[in-house]
Design a protein around this motif. Structure first.
Motif, short mmCIF file in Angstrom:
data_model
loop_
_atom_site.label_atom_id
_atom_site.label_comp_id
_atom_site.label_asym_id
_atom_site.label_seq_id
_atom_site.Cartn_x
_atom_site.Cartn_y
_atom_site.Cartn_z
N ILE A 31 14.13 2.10 12.16
CA ILE A 31 15.40 2.74 11.81
C ILE A 31 15.06 4.15 11.33
CG2 ILE A 31 17.39 2.71 10.26
CD1 ILE A 31 16.82 -0.32 9.89
N GLU A 32 15.79 5.12 11.80
CA GLU A 32 15.61 6.50 11.39
C GLU A 32 16.80 6.87 10.50
OE1 GLU A 32 15.94 10.38 13.98
OE2 GLU A 32 14.16 9.21 14.53
N THR A 33 16.53 7.28 9.25
CA THR A 33 17.59 7.58 8.29
C THR A 33 17.40 8.98 7.74
OG1 THR A 33 17.48 5.25 7.62
CG2 THR A 33 18.72 6.74 6.20
N PRO A 34 18.46 9.79 7.70
CA PRO A 34 18.32 11.13 7.11
C PRO A 34 18.10 11.05 5.60
CG PRO A 34 20.56 10.79 7.92
CD PRO A 34 19.78 9.55 8.23
N LEU A 35 17.26 11.93 5.08
CA LEU A 35 17.07 12.01 3.62
C LEU A 35 18.33 12.57 3.00
CD1 LEU A 35 13.47 13.43 3.13
CD2 LEU A 35 14.35 11.30 2.24
N THR A 46 7.16 -4.56 6.47
CA THR A 46 7.96 -3.35 6.57
C THR A 46 7.10 -2.15 6.20
OG1 THR A 46 9.91 -4.60 5.87
CG2 THR A 46 10.08 -2.23 5.77
N VAL A 47 7.26 -1.07 6.95
CA VAL A 47 6.58 0.19 6.66
C VAL A 47 7.64 1.27 6.56
CG1 VAL A 47 4.87 1.87 7.45
CG2 VAL A 47 4.55 -0.55 7.98
N MET A 48 7.64 2.00 5.42
CA MET A 48 8.58 3.11 5.26
C MET A 48 7.79 4.41 5.23
SD MET A 48 11.33 1.62 2.55
CE MET A 48 12.41 3.01 2.78
N LYS A 108 0.86 -1.18 0.00
CA LYS A 108 0.00 0.00 0.00
C LYS A 108 0.89 1.23 0.00
CE LYS A 108 -3.61 -2.16 2.78
NZ LYS A 108 -4.37 -2.07 4.02
N ILE A 109 0.49 2.24 -0.77
CA ILE A 109 1.22 3.50 -0.82
C ILE A 109 0.24 4.62 -0.51
CG2 ILE A 109 2.55 5.09 -2.26
CD1 ILE A 109 3.37 2.68 -3.96
N SER A 110 0.65 5.53 0.38
CA SER A 110 -0.16 6.69 0.72
C SER A 110 0.70 7.94 0.61
CB SER A 110 -0.68 6.58 2.16
OG SER A 110 -1.40 5.39 2.34
N PHE A 111 0.11 9.03 0.10
CA PHE A 111 0.80 10.31 -0.02
C PHE A 111 -0.08 11.39 0.57
CE2 PHE A 111 2.37 7.88 -3.63
CZ PHE A 111 3.73 8.07 -3.52
N ASP A 112 0.54 12.38 1.23
CA ASP A 112 -0.19 13.55 1.71
C ASP A 112 0.81 14.66 2.02
OD1 ASP A 112 -2.22 15.23 2.59
OD2 ASP A 112 -2.20 14.43 4.62
N SER A 113 0.62 15.79 1.40
CA SER A 113 1.44 16.99 1.67
C SER A 113 2.94 16.71 1.55
CB SER A 113 1.11 17.55 3.05
OG SER A 113 -0.25 17.84 3.17
N GLY A 114 3.34 15.93 0.55
CA GLY A 114 4.76 15.64 0.34
C GLY A 114 5.29 14.48 1.16
N LYS A 115 4.51 14.00 2.11
CA LYS A 115 4.91 12.87 2.95
C LYS A 115 4.40 11.59 2.30
CE LYS A 115 4.22 15.89 6.82
NZ LYS A 115 3.08 16.42 7.54
N SER A 116 5.07 10.48 2.57
CA SER A 116 4.60 9.22 2.01
C SER A 116 4.76 8.08 3.01
CB SER A 116 5.35 8.88 0.73
OG SER A 116 6.71 8.63 1.00
N ARG A 117 3.95 7.06 2.80
CA ARG A 117 3.98 5.85 3.62
C ARG A 117 3.84 4.66 2.66
NH1 ARG A 117 1.82 4.11 9.04
NH2 ARG A 117 1.14 1.98 8.76
N LEU A 125 13.70 13.15 7.20
CA LEU A 125 13.92 11.82 7.77
C LEU A 125 13.07 10.77 7.06
CD1 LEU A 125 13.90 12.63 11.58
CD2 LEU A 125 15.87 11.96 10.23
N VAL A 126 13.57 9.55 7.03
CA VAL A 126 12.82 8.39 6.58
C VAL A 126 12.84 7.39 7.72
CG1 VAL A 126 12.69 6.47 4.96
CG2 VAL A 126 13.42 8.71 4.16
N TYR A 127 11.67 6.90 8.09
CA TYR A 127 11.55 5.88 9.13
C TYR A 127 11.25 4.55 8.45
CZ TYR A 127 10.96 9.94 12.13
OH TYR A 127 11.15 11.14 12.77
N THR A 128 12.01 3.52 8.77
CA THR A 128 11.71 2.16 8.32
C THR A 128 11.28 1.40 9.56
OG1 THR A 128 13.41 2.34 6.62
CG2 THR A 128 12.59 0.14 7.12
N VAL A 129 10.02 0.98 9.57
CA VAL A 129 9.43 0.33 10.75
C VAL A 129 9.28 -1.16 10.48
CG1 VAL A 129 7.46 0.33 12.33
CG2 VAL A 129 8.16 2.47 11.21
#
Length: 83
Positions: free
Chosen positions: A62-66, A40-42, A4-13, A50-54
């Protein structure tokens, strides 16, 4: 790979079931599930750079800088309806 992909205001999941991406290699899907890494959820947050990989099965993330310096800027093509 199903997900599943979700987008809102430049953010994504992005939610992925990694067992479906094992490429048919025997034992890989079972191994990933046993390690708790089958789901896995990104989450991408350009506003915080930041990008979170859950990993829900591990109750860990994991928290990773963009790396893209333009990641927080709006996409000109999308704003103006250009594809």
């Amino acid at each position: 790979m199903p997900g599943k992909i979700s987008f809102d205001s430049g953010k994504s999941r992005v939610e992925m079931d990694m067992t479906s991406a094992a490429g048919g290699q025997p034992g890989i899907a079972e191994h990933m599930k046993a390690m708790g890494m089958d789901k896995t959820v990104m989450i991408s947050r350009p506003d915080t750079k930041l990008v979170y990989t859950v990993f829900p099965g591990l109750t860990a993330y994991i928290e990773t800088p963009l790396q893209d310096p333009d990641a927080s800027k709006p996409d000109f093509r999308i704003q103006n309806g250009i594809h």
